[in-house]
Design a protein around this motif. Sequence first.
Motif, PDB file in Angstrom:
ATOM      1  N   ASN A  12       0.822  -1.212   0.000  1.00 48.37           N
ATOM      2  CA  ASN A  12       0.000   0.000   0.000  1.00 48.37           C
ATOM      3  C   ASN A  12       0.854   1.259   0.000  1.00 48.37           C
ATOM      4  O   ASN A  12       0.565   2.235  -0.700  1.00 48.37           O
ATOM      5  N   PHE A  15       2.726   1.652  -3.482  1.00 49.23           N
ATOM      6  CA  PHE A  15       1.776   1.959  -4.544  1.00 49.23           C
ATOM      7  C   PHE A  15       1.206   3.359  -4.373  1.00 49.23           C
ATOM      8  O   PHE A  15       1.080   4.123  -5.330  1.00 49.23           O
ATOM      9  N   SER A  19       1.929   6.380  -6.997  1.00 53.42           N
ATOM     10  CA  SER A  19       0.756   6.967  -7.648  1.00 53.42           C
ATOM     11  C   SER A  19       0.707   8.469  -7.422  1.00 53.42           C
ATOM     12  O   SER A  19       0.449   9.251  -8.343  1.00 53.42           O
ATOM     13  N   SER A  23       1.073  11.531 -10.178  1.00 52.53           N
ATOM     14  CA  SER A  23       0.038  12.562 -10.242  1.00 52.53           C
ATOM     15  C   SER A  23       0.646  13.948 -10.044  1.00 52.53           C
ATOM     16  O   SER A  23       0.253  14.922 -10.702  1.00 52.53           O
ATOM     17  N   TYR A 157      -4.299   0.412  -1.975  1.00 52.23           N
ATOM     18  CA  TYR A 157      -3.740   0.496  -3.333  1.00 52.23           C
ATOM     19  C   TYR A 157      -4.839   0.598  -4.391  1.00 52.23           C
ATOM     20  O   TYR A 157      -4.625   1.172  -5.463  1.00 52.23           O
ATOM     21  N   ILE A 158      -6.027   0.047  -4.101  1.00 48.81           N
ATOM     22  CA  ILE A 158      -7.138   0.146  -5.038  1.00 48.81           C
ATOM     23  C   ILE A 158      -7.586   1.597  -5.176  1.00 48.81           C
ATOM     24  O   ILE A 158      -7.822   2.090  -6.283  1.00 48.81           O
ATOM     25  N   SER A 160      -5.668   4.143  -4.521  1.00 49.05           N
ATOM     26  CA  SER A 160      -4.549   4.870  -5.129  1.00 49.05           C
ATOM     27  C   SER A 160      -4.590   4.778  -6.642  1.00 49.05           C
ATOM     28  O   SER A 160      -4.366   5.766  -7.351  1.00 49.05           O
ATOM     29  N   LEU A 161      -4.873   3.568  -7.163  1.00 47.43           N
ATOM     30  CA  LEU A 161      -4.938   3.376  -8.602  1.00 47.43           C
ATOM     31  C   LEU A 161      -6.095   4.165  -9.210  1.00 47.43           C
ATOM     32  O   LEU A 161      -5.944   4.826 -10.243  1.00 47.43           O
ATOM     33  N   ASN A 162      -7.245   4.119  -8.545  1.00 44.73           N
ATOM     34  CA  ASN A 162      -8.408   4.869  -9.026  1.00 44.73           C
ATOM     35  C   ASN A 162      -8.110   6.363  -9.063  1.00 44.73           C
ATOM     36  O   ASN A 162      -8.389   7.045 -10.062  1.00 44.73           O
ATOM     37  N   LEU A 164      -5.198   7.855  -9.165  1.00 51.62           N
ATOM     38  CA  LEU A 164      -4.160   8.142 -10.160  1.00 51.62           C
ATOM     39  C   LEU A 164      -4.760   8.246 -11.562  1.00 51.62           C
ATOM     40  O   LEU A 164      -4.537   9.225 -12.278  1.00 51.62           O
ATOM     41  N   VAL A 165      -5.552   7.261 -11.954  1.00 51.73           N
ATOM     42  CA  VAL A 165      -6.108   7.216 -13.309  1.00 51.73           C
ATOM     43  C   VAL A 165      -6.978   8.435 -13.579  1.00 51.73           C
ATOM     44  O   VAL A 165      -6.840   9.109 -14.617  1.00 51.73           O
ATOM     45  N   SER A 198     -14.750   9.171 -11.170  1.00 53.24           N
ATOM     46  CA  SER A 198     -13.854   8.483 -10.240  1.00 53.24           C
ATOM     47  C   SER A 198     -14.629   7.823  -9.104  1.00 53.24           C
ATOM     48  O   SER A 198     -14.402   6.655  -8.764  1.00 53.24           O
TER      49      SER A 198
END
Length: 515
Positions: A12, A15, A19, A23, A157-158, A160-162, A164-165, A198
């Motif tokens: 976590n 990541f 991320s 950003s 981390y989930i 974080s990925l969301n 970031l994208v 998001s």
Amino acid sequence: MNKSRTKLSTYNSIFASVSQLLSLLVSFASRTIFIKVLGEHYLGLNGLFMNILNLVSFAELGIGAAITYSLYEPIAKKNESAILGLMQLYRRVYHAIAGIVLVIGLLITPFLKFLINGSTQNVGNIYIAFILFLLNTVFSYLWNYKRSIFFANQEGYINSLNTLVFQVGAQIIQIIFLFVYPSYYLYLIIQLLLTVFSNLQISKLADKKYPFLKSKKKVGVPSKVIDYIKRNVIGMVSSKLGGIVVNGTDNILLSVGLGLGTVGIYSNYTLILNGMNSVINQGISAVTASIGNMQVTENKEKQKIIFYKYSHLSSLIGIFISVGLSSFFSPFISLWVGKNYLLTPITTWTIVLGFFVAELRQANINFTNAYGLYWEQRKKPIFESIVNLFFSVIFLFYMHLGIKAVILGTLLSNLLVNLWWEPFIVIRFGINGKLKEYFKYYFAQLFFGVIIFTVSQYISSQFSVDYFWLHIVITIGLLVVSTLLFDYIVSKFLPECVEGYSAIRGVLKRIRGRL
């Protein structure tokens, strides 16, 4: 700390930090285009609106953190009914908060012009822009609550990925439209739409991973849990207020006292500071759920050892970033947006000092959050906010210290209040340690840290900001020497339970173990 928890914490942290760093890099590109196309006054207006909405967000009252803490136990026990009940409560509360924030924001709108020193003709219709800003905040509350289950289950981390994208996606689209159709309103509309997408996406992910969340069955929350949440919320009201006053009033004060141009110049520095804070805090705070889990599964002696190791690693990261900032702030700002946006060396030094002192708080803050010690610290933020606001106003409007006024206000609130109050709460009600050994270690961190980054800034200042690549070499050298020196000296002041611990050796040992 068991292997699974350690693995999740590390995953976590890495990541989240990566991320946030990616950003941040895109944010610099977006900010650069923003300044070139729209100018510093729009930049100042952006900063002012962010501070105003930070104040409005007081309506949240820290309820989210209190409910997230209450999720730790049912998640650990796989009690789906209890989790569902808490998430349904979370949803109802956050939807109510969204309505409250909208109403408060609309009530503030007619008075915006009184918060800006000077004319607003060169920034368009401030009311339309503010309402778009407001809607972005309101919509974030409608589905954002489902992020909490990932945090509580050590799956940050989930999120974080969301983040970031969609953040990077929003910024790339904003950059394109700044070139094609330079409009501040369109810039804000893009931000609003990507916020909605998001949160919708994270909501779908939560429902897919935890299908029981889609259940229409109404599940009550036991009165004991409700009472506990209420107690923590009451404790967090003052904490929320203190955080808003300390972190959410600087741009408002500068706008009233000095105008949007000054806010714009200062916001370039705060972008870097907030970016660094985000990278650090995303990494360090990602282990909060694991600390909360440790509280339930480990004895007090083990908790104390983890606390001091965590503190040492946090301070090491703090001095690393502080040395980098003190050495590289001016050359970077000069290259990035131009010498006209540079602050004086003493103001830059004050900014770095404030940053370093704030970073020394991170272990106390995260242990307070993980242990749910909101009630025990309920009075502290009130005094913190009073000290901060009092000195900021005095320094700005009576001593005319300019930007340094708000920095010194925050610094003094940290030194006069947080320095002793936060560790008292954690050590007495959390890890059951000794304050004497803590303060011996803390003042060693503070004393040697300030000396190290002050010397670093002096060395860097001997060379013109025009020699950018030379400053890169100098900064790298200072980072290596300063970090090793700080770790070597300050580790000697650690308590006996972690005597001889070296964060650098620990990290290198773990890396070697993976090779």
